[in-house]
Design a protein around this motif. Structure first.
Motif: not given
Length: 832
Positions: A712-715, A720-731, A745-750, A759-766
């Motif tokens: 996810l490019s924004d982590g 997270m915004n649309k659900t009011g924080g129910v869905t947490k940051c996936s970064n 990434s130009s914009e992402a959750c931490l 300008d945040a680093i985003v990482c996924g998971s294998l």
């Protein structure tokens, strides 16, 4: 004994040809011996088993019948003979242990579940150990006395002679103390059906495979096996024997085959040597070494040989090069990931904010719909904290009147004619008792007087606590000598003290006298509490203010007819609501038990977990989906329900999604206070939407070359915004494990919860793949506020996933090597 066995009765008057079979029919249908005028004459039977093998009788069991304790036998003599024309020899005689005190009674028509070791613990019986080690071909059982010496009748429900039956093996009598039946493997290429119970089975011969399988619908599922003279062992597969059920001595093994839950299944023992399919026909041979070599190779590199794999490799070129090519193909094969296997099948139902995830949408492809009203997840409100229940209320439809009229079936004076008995020992009835059809294809005839002709709705309050006859005791329904229903269902209610109403039937009645008759189609019919003409007002069931179900036939308690579900009373679920479950009969109506809030006693509504059906009551639910024939639904019934599997067809997947104006009126994802969403199928049946957890795709598959393509490019900031924080940051925090998935990434959750930044680093998971709703609801996602399912589900998921991959995935060599390496234990000497 089976149905082919022969029993000859003596010392009885006018015994019908079919009656002796009740002595050994495996049920509590009673045997009656009329001894009128025969006082002082012994009564009994000669038993000739159909297997025609000698056996050793070890015990005698006699089961009580449903009435007349004075008719119970109390004195016995058992004799045996070693040939058809031989003399009778005494085995044992004396008093039966139940002579004093008087034992309880068994209901008629119930199946017996017994074994060599013990009788049916849920039934009343007496047992005598015979202390016998001698073999006999036939047996003679004589009863010299009944409890009441003046009784004109001898009665009991069943006779059992636990013991050892011999076939082709010749064991010493002293070695068979705990065996029931001695078996040997059939000749190569043949098979035979065997019954449940404890067996002693000879090991296979050299170069021969002998196996016991469970046969169902032309499918053989392995149970146990012996090959090349080795001891019997559990066979691989989902229905394998328990290792504890097999013990071996010398060249034979003691094995217990449990009674199969599905009455259409059976055990089969068969022998094989080798199979050739070169001409398209499989036949048993003993000359081909190639197929044995292939099978032996596959046993080393896979978790089990499949016939299709042997056929594929048996192409005339089996040599070292073929083996090397097979290994190379396995190395090149895509890898199977345990994590991905789990995530794809973790299609759990979504409980609003109990899980840190968003739901799907009813209009999206593969949305889930169900035919029953309440979920186990409905018991508690996850938003209010642990174990705080939802509020359930009952509301009578105000526009309907109670038109019901009850006609009791308690006694002779309530009916015109019958061929059963009236009982008063079961609880929960509306009057003083109920009608029992008995066990001889009985009938019940009632008379209803009406002032004027009219159309009425008719139903019967009944109980059926037996699984016999497929857990349904259907009847023919006649009204004024006209057949109205050729097969009127009276399905399993789970107990003889649980009373429900049969399906409403529309009938036209005349002015004056109307004859209403039920005729049992099976030997035993249901227990009938009363006939009801008309029906009560429908009752609406609400949860937290939303209409969730309608009981069109009114509602009563299973065990308390007079109980009223008060409209001004709040209820909670006293147990987790369950959908219809099982194979033939278990929980056919589901379960939904409530209690008066906050701590009242549990009450079981007689409607179970209601089928979704709003026809005629659409005004209570507002807008609903109207599906057409072009909307494709497939079965997706959950595998997570315990203790039995979900009835197939009760949970459906809308594969193509839905388009229409109603989709705009449904929020993007489910919220806590949303009303339920219903839909009507093209055939007129109804369904309710079941929100499902969406697991986000946020990482590469184990087989992907591009490690960043699916991150996810924004982590996960958008959801997270649309659900009011129910869905947490996936970064995911960066580490040596996932650094290949990271990028700027130009914009992402931490990932540390610091919000959204530029300008945040985003990482996924294998292996962090999305779930696949088409693979059904197989695995649970743990939540502290969602613990309704059986603990075994959660505790065994890792083992289940490993087993499924080992047995079914294509990269068998990789999985086998991983397993082999995991067996290595490194030991280091103590150098201190």
């Amino acid at each position: 004994m089976d149905e082919e066995s022969y029993v000859s009765v003596f010392g009885c008057n006018n015994i019908d040809v079919n009656i002796p079979s009740r002595i050994y029919d495996g049920s509590t249908d009673k045997f009656v011996c009329d001894r009128t005028g025969l006082q002082g004459t012994a009564s009994g039977m000669v038993i000739i088993p159909s297997h025609n093998k000698v056996s050793i009788a070890k015990a005698l069991r006699v089961y009580s019948h449903n009435d007349c304790s004075g008719c119970d036998p109390v004195q016995y003599t058992l004799e045996g003979r070693s040939s058809a024309n031989g003399s009778w020899a005494s085995i044992s005689s004396g008093s039966l242990p139940w002579t004093d005190p008087v034992p309880g009674r068994n209901f008629q028509g119930e199946d017996l579940t017994s074994s060599y070791d013990s009788g049916d613990g849920k039934k009343v019986f007496t047992e005598v150990s015979l202390g016998n080690n001698l073999e006999y071909l036939h047996y003679k059982l004589t009863f010299e006395a009944t409890r009441d010496s003046n009784s004109n009748s001898l009665q009991f429900a069943e006779i059992e002679l636990p013991g050892v039956q011999y076939e082709e093996l010749d064991f010493e009598s002293s070695s068979t103390e705990s065996f029931v039946q001695a078996l040997s493997c059939p000749s190569v290429g043949s098979s035979k059906v065997i019954g449940a119970g404890t067996k002693i089975v000879k090991n296979s011969d050299a170069l021969i495979f002998c196996g016991i399988f469970i046969h169902n619908s032309d499918v053989l599922t392995p149970y146990s096996r012996s090959y090349d003279t080795f001891d019997w062992e559990a066979a691989p597969g989902p229905l394998a024997a328990s290792p504890d059920s097999i013990s071996c001595t010398g060249s034979s093994c003691l094995m217990t085959l449990p009674v199969l839950a599905d009455s259409s299944s059976s055990y089969v023992i068969l022998s094989k040597d080798d199979i050739s399919s070169s001409d398209g026909t499989r036949r048993f041979l003993s000359t081909s070494g190639v197929r044995k070599s292939i099978a032996k190779f596959l046993e080393m590199v896979t978790f089990g040989t499949k016939m299709s794999e042997i056929d594929e490799l048996d192409n005339g070129n089996w040599d070292e090069a073929a083996r090397a090519a097979y290994v190379q193909d396995q190395i090149n094969m895509p890898k199977s990931s345990h994590r991905e296997y789990f995530r794809k099948r973790a299609n759990r139902k979504w409980i609003t904010t109990a899980q840190e995830a968003r739901s799907d949408h009813p209009c999206s492809p593969n949305s889930k719909w169900r035919r029953y009203s309440f979920l186990p997840e409905d018991r508690y409100d996850p938003h209010l904290g642990d174990d705080l229940p939802n509020i359930v209320t009952f509301e009578t439809v105000s526009t309907e009147q109670d038109t019901s009229q009850i006609f009791e079936t308690d006694a002779e004076g309530d009916v015109v004619a019958h061929s059963g008995v009236f009982e008063n020992h079961q609880s929960g009835v509306s009057g003083l008792g109920h009608f029992d059809f008995g066990s001889n294809y009985g009938f019940l005839e009632l008379n209803v007087e009406l002032a004027e002709a009219s159309s009425k709705q008719l139903s019967f309050r009944y109980a059926n606590g037996s699984s016999k006859y497929g857990a349904n005791r259907p009847c023919q329904l006649f009204v004024n000598q006209q057949l109205i229903e050729a097969s009127y269902d009276f399905k399993y209610t789970d107990s003889d003290n649980y009373w429900m109403y049969s399906k409403l039937i529309n009938v036209d009645l005349v002015a004056g006298s109307n004859n209403i008759t039920l005729v049992s189609i099976e030997a035993s019919g249901p227990d009938i509490d009363h006939l009801r003409l008309g029906k009560p007002a429908a009752v609406l069931i609400k949860q937290n203010g939303h209409y969730r179900a309608v009981a069109k036939n009114g509602i009563h308690a299973l065990r308390q007819f007079d109980y009223e579900f008060a409209e001004d009373t709040d209820y909670n679920w006293s147990t987790y609501p369950y959908p219809p479950l099982g194979d033939l009969y278990r929980y056919p109506f589901g379960r939904a038990s409530v209690k008066e809030a906050p701590s009242g006693d549990a009450v079981h509504p007689d409607v179970g977990n209601l089928e979704v059906d709003w026809t005629g009551y659409e005004q209570y639910i507002g807008d609903y989906f109207e599906f057409s024939e072009s909307d494709v639904f497939i079965d997706t019934s959950s595998d997570l329900i315990a203790p039995y599997v979900n009835v197939r067809g009760n949970e459906l997947l809308l594969t193509s999604g839905f388009t229409g104006p109603i989709c705009e009126n449904v929020p993007q994802f489910a919220e806590k206070t949303d009303a339920p969403i219903f839909g009507k199928l093209s055939d007129g049946s109804w369904v309710q939407w079941t929100p499902t957890i969406i697991q986000e795709l946020n990482g590469p598959s184990i087989n992907d070359e591009d490690m960043t393509a699916n991150v996810l490019s924004d982590g996960g900031a958008e959801w997270m915004n649309k659900t009011g924080g129910v869905t947490k940051c996936s970064n995911v925090p960066r580490s040596f494990v996932n650094e290949d998935t990271c990028f700027m990434s130009s914009e992402a959750c931490l990932s540390n919860g610091g919000g959204i930044v530029h300008d945040a680093i985003v990482c996924g998971s294998l292996g962090e793949v999305a779930n696949d709703p088409t693979l059904t609801e197989t695995y649970a996602i743990e939540s502290e506020l969602d613990e309704w399912y059986n603990d075994v589900v959660q505790e065994n998921q890792k083992t289940n996933i490993w087993t499924e991959i080992a047995l079914n995935e294509n990269d068998q060599l990789r999985q086998r090597m991983a397993w082999a390496l995991s067996q290595i234990v490194t030991t280091v000497p103590d150098v201190s």
